[in-house]
Design a protein around this motif. Structure first.
Motif, PDB file in Angstrom:
ATOM      1  N   LEU A 164      96.716-122.261  10.678  1.00  0.00           N
ATOM      2  CA  LEU A 164      96.787-120.802  10.680  1.00  0.00           C
ATOM      3  C   LEU A 164      98.253-120.400  10.538  1.00  0.00           C
ATOM      4  N   LEU A 165      98.574-119.135  10.813  1.00  0.00           N
ATOM      5  CA  LEU A 165      99.861-118.583  10.411  1.00  0.00           C
ATOM      6  C   LEU A 165     100.987-118.841  11.400  1.00  0.00           C
ATOM      7  N   ASP A 166     100.759-118.602  12.682  1.00  0.00           N
ATOM      8  CA  ASP A 166     101.746-118.911  13.714  1.00  0.00           C
ATOM      9  C   ASP A 166     101.019-118.947  15.056  1.00  0.00           C
ATOM     10  N   GLU A 167     101.730-119.338  16.118  1.00  0.00           N
ATOM     11  CA  GLU A 167     101.058-119.533  17.399  1.00  0.00           C
ATOM     12  C   GLU A 167     100.474-118.236  17.951  1.00  0.00           C
ATOM     13  N   GLY A 168     101.217-117.131  17.832  1.00  0.00           N
ATOM     14  CA  GLY A 168     100.737-115.860  18.362  1.00  0.00           C
ATOM     15  C   GLY A 168      99.462-115.389  17.680  1.00  0.00           C
ATOM     16  N   THR A 169      99.423-115.461  16.350  1.00  0.00           N
ATOM     17  CA  THR A 169      98.228-115.011  15.641  1.00  0.00           C
ATOM     18  C   THR A 169      97.074-115.992  15.831  1.00  0.00           C
ATOM     19  N   ALA A 170      97.390-117.290  16.026  1.00  0.00           N
ATOM     20  CA  ALA A 170      96.326-118.255  16.342  1.00  0.00           C
ATOM     21  C   ALA A 170      95.697-117.922  17.688  1.00  0.00           C
ATOM     22  N   ALA A 171      96.520-117.510  18.660  1.00  0.00           N
ATOM     23  CA  ALA A 171      95.997-117.087  19.964  1.00  0.00           C
ATOM     24  C   ALA A 171      95.101-115.862  19.808  1.00  0.00           C
ATOM     25  N   ALA A 172      95.522-114.939  18.937  1.00  0.00           N
ATOM     26  CA  ALA A 172      94.714-113.742  18.693  1.00  0.00           C
ATOM     27  C   ALA A 172      93.384-114.103  18.034  1.00  0.00           C
ATOM     28  N   GLU A 173      93.403-115.076  17.125  1.00  0.00           N
ATOM     29  CA  GLU A 173      92.158-115.537  16.506  1.00  0.00           C
ATOM     30  C   GLU A 173      91.238-116.167  17.551  1.00  0.00           C
ATOM     31  N   ALA A 174      91.843-116.910  18.493  1.00  0.00           N
ATOM     32  CA  ALA A 174      91.045-117.521  19.568  1.00  0.00           C
ATOM     33  C   ALA A 174      90.418-116.440  20.447  1.00  0.00           C
ATOM     34  N   MET A 175      91.182-115.398  20.717  1.00  0.00           N
ATOM     35  CA  MET A 175      90.656-114.282  21.505  1.00  0.00           C
ATOM     36  C   MET A 175      89.465-113.641  20.780  1.00  0.00           C
ATOM     37  N   SER A 176      89.621-113.375  19.495  1.00  0.00           N
ATOM     38  CA  SER A 176      88.539-112.751  18.725  1.00  0.00           C
ATOM     39  C   SER A 176      87.307-113.639  18.678  1.00  0.00           C
ATOM     40  N   MET A 177      87.533-114.935  18.495  1.00  0.00           N
ATOM     41  CA  MET A 177      86.410-115.871  18.449  1.00  0.00           C
ATOM     42  C   MET A 177      85.684-115.915  19.788  1.00  0.00           C
ATOM     43  N   SER A 178      86.437-115.934  20.886  1.00  0.00           N
ATOM     44  CA  SER A 178      85.835-115.942  22.227  1.00  0.00           C
ATOM     45  C   SER A 178      85.029-114.663  22.464  1.00  0.00           C
TER      46      SER A 178
END
Length: 984
Positions: A164-178
């Protein structure tokens, strides 16, 4: 008469001297002629063929007069390649290279030179396209499945995506997926540990706001979760360096049927228990430490790993194993029905790309070092941190006594704090002020014993230390607590133990390289994706240490070169687009879409129109457009297109009026996704403005606008720019990218925040921009390191060069349309009868007449040495062709000849001369192994199969696998190296 002749002679002599004078002082090197493929004679030839006396007549006929930009762009005069490099070197010299121990997920590292030269600086790797045509992408697909295997083995989870793009946006993707997986529809709380990196917290807050997700930032040790929690994020090790045993916390979150995401330092996982082993559902983080330069914040590949039961929900792309038509193992993008292009308004993410080039570097770093090498690097860093800690304690400093990996946290009074920070800056060292009275020091792969001694001397405020290094080492306890130690093996796949000598690695890289078709092989005529020339001179500064060794959170006075580059690039992009302000922060086109819509949403809120949530999107729009709108909390209403592919004005006005009270925005691409300049674009924008909405323009087709028209002038309020398209940043096999946005003056105050202090300390006292949408990416200027490429392109081209490039792009597309129109219908043409910078050819009649699908023609083009154009988008059964301005006439003709030859093959099927099933189009692509077999049961010759054109006999590109069975791979899902062996 005599006087008149004398005057004429004087003028001629003066002009001659002036020309000589200008020639002496002008550069002999003209980059424009190197970027544009056609020479003047070829331009005239094509223009005349199309029925015009010059190219300007063609442009006047195609682009509506009322939207034309009436003057030249106010840009610097073009520089030669040599001059541009010198100018940029002067700017780069303003950056100060300090030793940065700031950490926060960003660490100096050592990129092996064999990887730098053979991947990062190699056009075979950086000019390839996203591997949609998998048969000619096997090299980078193998490199990516190596990467995925590395992530799976280090995190202890079952599947990983291709980055993915960077750690912060990967965390945001994880939040959305959860959030999407939560069965409790009342759950709306996402817990974030207060010990997460502050930049990640900022990105999460931005993403959560439109979705009505409540972010709770707290200490995981005291947090009492309730039934409304759907997920949690933990940092591992924590941002202060502490390593916590999260097992009991994970169990408490799981008891609420919520998911746990762990943001883990990948290098540390070679020493400490991986997230998958203590119950994490998702692991995310950055691979930057694996040989990717700091680059003032990017580009870096983020990783995302999870359990296999969530394979249909994982964002981004996954490389999976399948087989080809002969049963040989083959790789391709797996689970493509999960792609956000297809899900559109049902998507939970708009991420449809990756950081492929950086992921490949990270994977190769692991292959280069192997498990023992990675462990040794980690041990060395940890042991140096222990030595540093013990020495500081000897100096009577209070040091955090939690277990740690690479970061030592020191408490001290304000006077000492100020003295130490002043001294470190004098010595060109950056430490992190974690909070008032607390300093953290994060060590890295480049740290040495001498660095440790120097740090001790700074804290001792003297050169003579009251102890020796040997004394500290002899008494040090380097062992992590047993309950935190990793006991399982990692990087056990044979790939990580096979290529440790340079000879072996170079050969392996070359083997992979040969399996990929990139721009250094032939034209890649992808519609909408604009595969422009990535000039070597533009790429050179990316690896300059003045740019790529700067930590993203250094004091601003250490990055004055970057500051100058940003200011100039923002100014130039503003001039090119007509917008009042530019934000460089979004680090992909998808991020630009999201940022642009978020700005519009925030504007409506500031005006008191909180109810405005309707986004009108034409049915021809990019698939990421609806996904971006949904992520911004908007509802998508689809606008019809007429038979010519234009927006249906009547339908647009009816729906704008119907939703007048709630109308937030229209998303429009211009020229349209159908490859034409819609005559009524100003009317379209006026309708939206009349009913209170804002116009968002997707900048995918800016290559048809630059210098000839400007988005802001025709009514757009926001536009994102794909710098990896129009402004020459390479696609890199599917990333890196950059997607800055431009806005009109009334939207300026809502742009993403670039306050570095806020990134480093979200609760800092410095005044914040309360109107800003917040942080879109993990760093203030996104993928800063690659912005130098676009800077070089603009400087070397200048106003006239950029404008000429646009004209030639339009000319080349119309030439291809002209040559192919008698064989393949051109689906859409503008009112002028011409196309823009791309054209869509209709292949659907061939399916009816001969049973030939668009995919058959795409695969047959591989036998001719071409990557297929964009297929079945925006219309199923079609090809969208975009040649760009950098191809010469012979390459354009070679492509057209290939397409005409393929048409003749189809005609033979129609006439019954070739079997409808056993023919070159159904059996392609043809591989060397297939041709070399004794058995050949085809009703056409081997030569016809693999050498269908004169060019192929001299420059044959061999697909390494035959037609891939995608359905088989999806039914038998495998996304790591292990699965390849089962097919072998």
């Amino acid at each position: 008469m005599l006087n008149q002749n004398l005057a004429t002679d004087h003028i001629q002599n003066s002009n001659k001297k002036k020309l000589e004078f200008n020639h002496i002082f002008s550069s002999a090197d003209n980059f424009l002629s190197r970027h544009i493929g056609l020479d003047d004679q070829e331009i005239d030839t094509i223009t005349n063929i199309l029925g015009f006396s010059n190219i300007d007549q063609l442009i006047d006929a195609i682009i509506p007069h009322d939207i034309r930009f009436k003057s030249n762009l106010n840009l610097p005069e073009p520089r030669s390649e040599y001059e541009a490099l010198n100018q940029l070197k002067s700017i780069a010299s303003k950056n100060k290279i300090f030793r940065s121990y700031i950490g926060m997920g960003y660490h100096d590292c050592i990129i092996p030179q064999v990887i730098q030269r053979n991947i990062l600086e190699n056009p075979s790797w950086y000019t390839s396209y996203t591997p949609y045509q998998a048969e000619i992408s096997q090299g980078r697909l193998e490199a990516l499945i190596n990467y995925q295997t590395m992530i799976i083995e280090l995190t202890g989870l079952e599947i990983a995506n291709a980055s993915l793009l960077d750690e912060g946006t990967a965390a945001a993707e994880a939040m959305s997926m959860s959030y999407g997986l939560c069965k409790n529809k009342n759950a709306h709380i996402f817990f974030v540990s207060s010990l997460c990196h502050p930049q990640t917290i900022q990105v999460l807050k931005t993403r959560a706001n439109p979705l009505n997700i409540k972010i709770v930032v707290d200490d995981h040790r005291s947090f009492n979760s309730d039934d409304n929690v759907f997920g949690a994020l933990l940092q591992y090790p924590a941002t202060d360096g502490s390593i916590y045993d999260y097992r009991s916390f994970v169990e408490s979150i799981h008891a609420k049927n919520a998911l746990v995401t762990v943001a883990a330092d990948l290098l540390s996982l070679s020493l400490i228990t991986p997230p998958g082993e203590f119950g994490a559902d998702i692991a995310i983080g950055t691979t930057q430490r694996f040989g990717i330069p700091l680059g003032y914040g990017g580009p870096h590949a983020a990783y995302f790993a999870t359990k296999e039961i969530y394979k249909r929900q994982i964002p981004g792309r996954i490389v999976g194993v399948s087989k080809d038509i002969r049963g040989n193992p083959a790789l391709r993008l797996a689970l493509q029905t999960r792609e956000q292009h297809i899900k559109r308004e049902k998507a939970t993410s708009n991420i449809c790309t990756a950081q492929v080039l950086l992921a490949i570097i990270a994977g190769m770093y692991a292959i280069y070092h192997g498990s023992e090498g990675i462990k040794n690097i980690s041990l060395r860093i940890h042991e140096l941190a222990v030595i540093l800690r013990d020495g500081l304690e000897k100096l009577n400093y209070v040091v955090n006594n939690n277990p740690f990996f690479d970061t030592v946290t020191v408490s001290l009074d304000k006077d000492k704090q100020d003295k130490i920070i002043q001294t470190t800056l004098e010595k060109k060292i950056n430490l992190r002020l974690l909070q008032k009275g607390v300093i953290s020091i994060s060590l890295n792969e480049t740290t040495t014993i001498d660095d440790i001694i120097e740090l001790w001397q700074i804290f001792a405020q003297q050169d003579n230390l009251p102890f020796s290094i040997e004394e500290i080492i002899n008494k040090a306890n380097f062992h992590l607590p047993s309950d935190l130690r990793r006991t399982t093996k990692y990087l056990i796949d044979p790939i990580f133990s096979s290529y440790h000598s340079e000879n072996e690695l170079i050969r392996y890289l070359h083997q992979l390289e040969k399996k990929d078709l990139a721009l250094n092989t032939s034209m890649i005529p992808l519609g909408s994706c604009t595969m422009k020339l990535n000039a070597t001179t533009e790429m050179v500064p990316v690896t300059w240490s003045e740019f790529n060794k700067i930590h993203p959170f250094v004091p601003l006075d250490q990055a004055l070169g970057y500051s100058t580059l940003f200011q100039q690039l923002e100014q130039w992009l503003g001039e090119i687009t007509g917008f009042a302000a530019i934000s460089l922060q979004p680090n992909a086109g998808s991020q630009g879409e999201y940022a642009g819509l978020h700005v519009i949403r925030r504007y409506h809120q500031a005006c008191g129109d909180t109810q405005k949530n309707i986004c009108l999107i034409p049915e021809s729009a990019h698939g990421t457009n609806p996904a971006s709108a949904i992520m911004c909390g908007m509802k998508v209403v689809v606008i019809k297109c007429d038979k010519n592919g234009n927006i249906d004005i009547l339908d647009l006005e009816q729906k704008a009026k119907m939703y007048e009270h709630n109308l937030a925005a229209l998303m429009v691409t211009y020229p349209s996704t159908h490859g034409v300049f819609e005559r009524h674009i100003i009317d379209i924008c006026n309708i939206i403005h009349y009913y209170g909405g804002q116009v968002y323009m997707d900048g995918a087709n800016m290559n048809a606008q630059v210098g000839l028209m400007r988005p802001a002038d025709i009514g757009a309020d926001v536009c994102h720019l794909n710098l990896h398209k129009t402004f020459c940043i390479p696609h890199g096999g599917g990333g890196p990218g950059a997607g800055p946005i431009g806005v009109k003056s009334h939207l300026m105050r809502f742009l993403p925040d670039t306050n570095i202090e806020k990134y480093m300390n979200p609760s800092g006292s410095r005044e914040k921009n309360l109107d800003s949408i917040g942080s879109i990416s993990s760093t203030p200027w996104g993928s800063a390191n690659i912005l130098v490429i676009s800077w070089m392109y603009i400087v070397m081209m200048g106003s006239k060069g950029l404008t000429q490039a646009t004209k030639i792009a339009i000319l080349n597309a119309n030439y291809i349309a002209y040559r192919l129109t008698n064989y393949y219908p051109i689906l859409f043409k503008g009112d002028s009868g011409y196309v823009a910078h791309e054209c869509i050819i209709d292949l659907r009649p061939l399916k009816k007449k001969a049973g030939i699908e668009v995919e058959d023609i795409a695969k047959r083009l591989m036998d001719f040495g071409f990557h297929a154009p964009t297929i079945s988008w925006p219309v199923v059964g079609t090809m969208m062709i975009e040649p760009t301005e950098s191809e010469n006439l012979s390459e354009l003709d070679r492509f057209c000849d290939a397409m005409i030859t393929i048409y003749d093959e189809v005609k033979m099927i129609i006439n019954g001369e070739i079997d409808r099933i056993n023919n070159p189009l159904k059996n392609c692509p043809h591989t060397a192994i297939e041709i070399a077999c004794d058995e050949w049961n085809r009703p056409y010759s081997r030569e016809k199969a693999v050498y269908p054109s004169p060019w192929t006999k001299k420059n044959k590109f061999w697909p390494s696998v035959g037609r891939i069975d995608n359905a088989f791979g999806d039914r038998n899902f495998v996304c790591s190296c292990d699965g390849i062996e089962t097919y072998k």
